[in-house]
Design a protein around this motif. Structure first.
Motif, PDB file in Angstrom:
ATOM      1  N   LEU A   1       0.498  -1.158  -0.282  1.00  0.00           N
ATOM      2  CA  LEU A   1      -0.035   0.060   0.039  1.00  0.00           C
ATOM      3  C   LEU A   1       0.566   1.410  -0.175  1.00  0.00           C
ATOM      4  CD1 LEU A   1      -3.115  -0.633   2.767  1.00  0.00           C
ATOM      5  CD2 LEU A   1      -2.742  -0.766  -0.184  1.00  0.00           C
ATOM      6  N   LYS A   2       1.943   1.748   0.421  1.00  0.00           N
ATOM      7  CA  LYS A   2       3.261   2.094   0.306  1.00  0.00           C
ATOM      8  C   LYS A   2       3.411   2.560  -0.494  1.00  0.00           C
ATOM      9  CE  LYS A   2       7.598   3.106   1.740  1.00  0.00           C
ATOM     10  NZ  LYS A   2       8.834   2.832   1.958  1.00  0.00           N
ATOM     11  N   PHE A   3       3.986   1.538  -1.806  1.00  0.00           N
ATOM     12  CA  PHE A   3       4.621   2.035  -2.918  1.00  0.00           C
ATOM     13  C   PHE A   3       2.767   1.915  -4.085  1.00  0.00           C
ATOM     14  CE2 PHE A   3       8.180  -0.202  -0.688  1.00  0.00           C
ATOM     15  CZ  PHE A   3       8.783   0.803  -1.644  1.00  0.00           C
ATOM     16  N   PHE A   4       1.644   1.248  -3.643  1.00  0.00           N
ATOM     17  CA  PHE A   4       0.462   1.982  -4.556  1.00  0.00           C
ATOM     18  C   PHE A   4       0.648   3.318  -4.329  1.00  0.00           C
ATOM     19  CE2 PHE A   4      -4.090   0.095  -5.390  1.00  0.00           C
ATOM     20  CZ  PHE A   4      -4.034   0.437  -6.033  1.00  0.00           C
ATOM     21  N   ASN A   5       0.655   4.045  -2.938  1.00  0.00           N
ATOM     22  CA  ASN A   5       0.025   5.190  -2.542  1.00  0.00           C
ATOM     23  C   ASN A   5       0.832   6.138  -3.394  1.00  0.00           C
ATOM     24  OD1 ASN A   5      -1.406   7.047  -1.273  1.00  0.00           O
ATOM     25  ND2 ASN A   5      -0.020   7.862   0.541  1.00  0.00           N
ATOM     26  N   GLN A   6       2.392   6.252  -2.942  1.00  0.00           N
ATOM     27  CA  GLN A   6       2.994   6.937  -4.057  1.00  0.00           C
ATOM     28  C   GLN A   6       3.176   6.805  -5.410  1.00  0.00           C
ATOM     29  OE1 GLN A   6       7.153   5.304  -2.016  1.00  0.00           O
ATOM     30  NE2 GLN A   6       7.456   4.633  -4.038  1.00  0.00           N
TER      31      GLN A   6
ATOM     32  N   ALA B   1       5.366  12.284  -8.704  1.00  0.00           N
ATOM     33  CA  ALA B   1       6.167  11.141  -9.605  1.00  0.00           C
ATOM     34  C   ALA B   1       7.065  11.034  -7.952  1.00  0.00           C
ATOM     35  CB  ALA B   1       6.598  11.841 -10.503  1.00  0.00           C
ATOM     36  N   PRO B   2       8.256   9.783  -7.844  1.00  0.00           N
ATOM     37  CA  PRO B   2       8.999   9.142  -7.425  1.00  0.00           C
ATOM     38  C   PRO B   2      10.486   9.832  -8.683  1.00  0.00           C
ATOM     39  CG  PRO B   2       7.724   7.563  -7.500  1.00  0.00           C
ATOM     40  CD  PRO B   2       6.730   8.464  -8.011  1.00  0.00           C
ATOM     41  N   LYS B   3      11.300  10.359  -7.581  1.00  0.00           N
ATOM     42  CA  LYS B   3      12.528  11.086  -8.801  1.00  0.00           C
ATOM     43  C   LYS B   3      13.445  10.062  -8.810  1.00  0.00           C
ATOM     44  CE  LYS B   3      12.212  15.553  -6.162  1.00  0.00           C
ATOM     45  NZ  LYS B   3      12.687  16.714  -5.279  1.00  0.00           N
ATOM     46  N   PHE B   4      14.276  10.029 -10.219  1.00  0.00           N
ATOM     47  CA  PHE B   4      14.942   8.899 -10.067  1.00  0.00           C
ATOM     48  C   PHE B   4      16.189   9.600 -11.336  1.00  0.00           C
ATOM     49  CE2 PHE B   4      11.620   8.289 -13.428  1.00  0.00           C
ATOM     50  CZ  PHE B   4      12.933   8.829 -14.983  1.00  0.00           C
TER      51      PHE B   4
ATOM     52  N   ASP C   1       9.413   1.947  -7.325  1.00  0.00           N
ATOM     53  CA  ASP C   1       8.708   2.681  -6.565  1.00  0.00           C
ATOM     54  C   ASP C   1       7.463   3.183  -7.120  1.00  0.00           C
ATOM     55  OD1 ASP C   1      10.797   3.966  -4.624  1.00  0.00           O
ATOM     56  OD2 ASP C   1      11.823   4.963  -5.812  1.00  0.00           O
ATOM     57  N   TYR C   2       7.508   2.644  -8.650  1.00  0.00           N
ATOM     58  CA  TYR C   2       6.169   3.133  -9.727  1.00  0.00           C
ATOM     59  C   TYR C   2       5.100   2.120  -9.598  1.00  0.00           C
ATOM     60  CZ  TYR C   2       7.693   7.551 -11.050  1.00  0.00           C
ATOM     61  OH  TYR C   2       9.088   8.912 -11.333  1.00  0.00           O
TER      62      TYR C   2
ATOM     63  N   ILE D   1       4.470  -5.866 -18.039  1.00  0.00           N
ATOM     64  CA  ILE D   1       4.771  -4.578 -18.739  1.00  0.00           C
ATOM     65  C   ILE D   1       3.979  -5.210 -20.382  1.00  0.00           C
ATOM     66  CG2 ILE D   1       6.032  -3.362 -18.047  1.00  0.00           C
ATOM     67  CD1 ILE D   1       8.168  -5.869 -20.403  1.00  0.00           C
ATOM     68  N   PRO D   2       3.056  -3.702 -20.947  1.00  0.00           N
ATOM     69  CA  PRO D   2       2.985  -2.302 -20.430  1.00  0.00           C
ATOM     70  C   PRO D   2       2.728  -1.330 -19.539  1.00  0.00           C
ATOM     71  CG  PRO D   2       1.494  -2.548 -22.317  1.00  0.00           C
ATOM     72  CD  PRO D   2       1.776  -3.991 -21.867  1.00  0.00           C
ATOM     73  N   HIS D   3       3.671  -0.701 -19.297  1.00  0.00           N
ATOM     74  CA  HIS D   3       2.835   0.197 -17.813  1.00  0.00           C
ATOM     75  C   HIS D   3       3.570   1.549 -17.983  1.00  0.00           C
ATOM     76  CE1 HIS D   3       2.419   0.511 -13.487  1.00  0.00           C
ATOM     77  NE2 HIS D   3       2.593   1.483 -13.726  1.00  0.00           N
ATOM     78  N   LYS D   4       2.331   2.248 -18.460  1.00  0.00           N
ATOM     79  CA  LYS D   4       2.398   3.693 -19.101  1.00  0.00           C
ATOM     80  C   LYS D   4       2.460   4.685 -17.691  1.00  0.00           C
ATOM     81  CE  LYS D   4       2.224   3.174 -23.946  1.00  0.00           C
ATOM     82  NZ  LYS D   4       2.933   1.734 -23.833  1.00  0.00           N
ATOM     83  N   VAL D   5       3.239   6.020 -17.025  1.00  0.00           N
ATOM     84  CA  VAL D   5       3.011   6.667 -16.096  1.00  0.00           C
ATOM     85  C   VAL D   5       3.038   7.965 -16.597  1.00  0.00           C
ATOM     86  CG1 VAL D   5       3.388   8.188 -14.387  1.00  0.00           C
ATOM     87  CG2 VAL D   5       3.520   5.547 -14.855  1.00  0.00           C
ATOM     88  N   LEU D   6       1.936   8.893 -16.680  1.00  0.00           N
ATOM     89  CA  LEU D   6       2.241  10.762 -17.241  1.00  0.00           C
ATOM     90  C   LEU D   6       2.173  11.394 -15.952  1.00  0.00           C
ATOM     91  CD1 LEU D   6       1.630  12.325 -20.114  1.00  0.00           C
ATOM     92  CD2 LEU D   6      -0.554  13.099 -19.751  1.00  0.00           C
ATOM     93  N   ILE D   7       3.262  11.924 -16.552  1.00  0.00           N
ATOM     94  CA  ILE D   7       3.782  13.263 -15.656  1.00  0.00           C
ATOM     95  C   ILE D   7       3.420  14.703 -15.694  1.00  0.00           C
ATOM     96  CG2 ILE D   7       5.521  14.176 -13.958  1.00  0.00           C
ATOM     97  CD1 ILE D   7       6.560  10.645 -13.916  1.00  0.00           C
TER      98      ILE D   7
END
Length: 298
Positions: A147-152, A159-162, A254-255, A260-266
């Motif tokens: 749930l921690k990683f789900f939430n972030q 968006a988690p930095k990298f 973190d994400y 996959i595929p798994h897409k994230v728009l920031i």
């Protein structure tokens, strides 16, 4: 075309106090009965998927092939909706069995899957309803971490930095893209659905790049030589490419990427405004419409 399904290993270690509950025939019977309606639907849809996959393999006409693929995608979407219906049943079962490890496992198996993506608040609410003994079990601790990683990583979160090395040895830092819209696309050279989506992603890049749109492709569980060949073959060298097997395993966690595929728009301010697990026409349409609302409204 079709949604990737995410398979997860579930631990069975827990305190001896709950071993009896775990093997309780009455609980097991209740769950079987609970899932009978959705299982019947899933069995029928699985049969249809196989039939259409065979038709697609044999079809030579491009128009008919496109129609068959759209039909198969519709079947996959119906399958997803059926699984979401089952998840809702599992939520209610868990609410009614707050002292059951098995009830926790019912919801825990779906927390990082496509079908659970839009139910973060419900997962939290149901999990908090469990007894302290269940929440403090090994499964409970694992659920807390999930749930921690789900939430972030959910829509609405920062968006988690990298900061990782790209294909040319140059550092790619998410922070450097502040002020632009960034699509992070988790993929691999061996992932057919990932590569099937590249044509429409290319169109998005071509259409919106000059307006401040960037793409960061992050390869997951790939082989360096095949990864580089795929980038060249797909003619996407001008995008940002990161190979996670070298140093990027943290970004996968973190994400909250399990398939996959798994897409994230920031967005420009570093906030997650869109997330899509798996492939399919619905995901494609949602991303296209969101991009249109952003760049054609400004």
């Amino acid at each position: 075309m079709k949604h990737l399904k995410f398979l997860f290993f579930i631990s069975v270690l827990f305190t001896s106090h709950f071993i009896k509950a775990q093997g309780d025939p009455s609980i097991e019977k209740e769950i079987i009965e609970l899932h009978k309606p959705t299982k019947a639907i899933n069995d029928s849809l699985s049969k249809l998927k196989k039939e259409y996959n065979l038709k697609i393999e044999a079809e030579k006409d491009s128009v008919k092939l496109s129609q068959l693929m759209l039909r198969l995608d519709t079947i996959w979407n119906a399958s997803d909706q059926n699984e979401i219906s089952e998840l809702k049943l599992d939520f209610e079962f868990a609410r009614q069995h707050p002292n059951s490890i098995e009830a926790l496992q019912l919801i825990r198996r779906s927390v990082n899957r496509f079908i659970g993506m839009n139910f973060y608040d419900t997962f939290v609410e149901v999990f908090q309803n469990f007894t302290p003994e269940v929440k403090n079990s090994e499964q409970g601790k694992d659920m807390t971490e999930k749930l921690k990683f789900f939430n972030q990583s959910k829509v609405g979160s920062t968006a988690p930095k990298f900061s990782l090395k790209d294909i040319n040895g140059k550092t790619v830092s998410l922070q450097d893209f502040r002020g632009k819209y960034v699509l992070i696309d988790f993929w691999a050279s061996w992932c057919g659905p990932c590569r099937e989506e590249l044509p429409y992603v290319k169109e998005l890049y071509k259409k919106y790049h000059q307006q401040g749109f960037e793409i960061i492709n992050i390869a997951k569980d790939d082989k360096p030589d095949l990864w580089k060949k795929a980038i060249e073959k797909e003619k996407i060298e001008h995008w940002n490419h990161v190979f996670t097997s070298d140093s990027g395993s943290g970004v996968i966690k973190d994400y909250y990427v399990f398939g996959i595929p798994h897409k994230v728009l920031i967005d420009k301010n570093g906030m997650i405004i869109g997330k899509w697990k798996g492939s399919g026409e619905i995901n494609k349409h949602d991303l296209q419409q969101l991009m249109k609302s952003i760049f054609e409204a400004e």
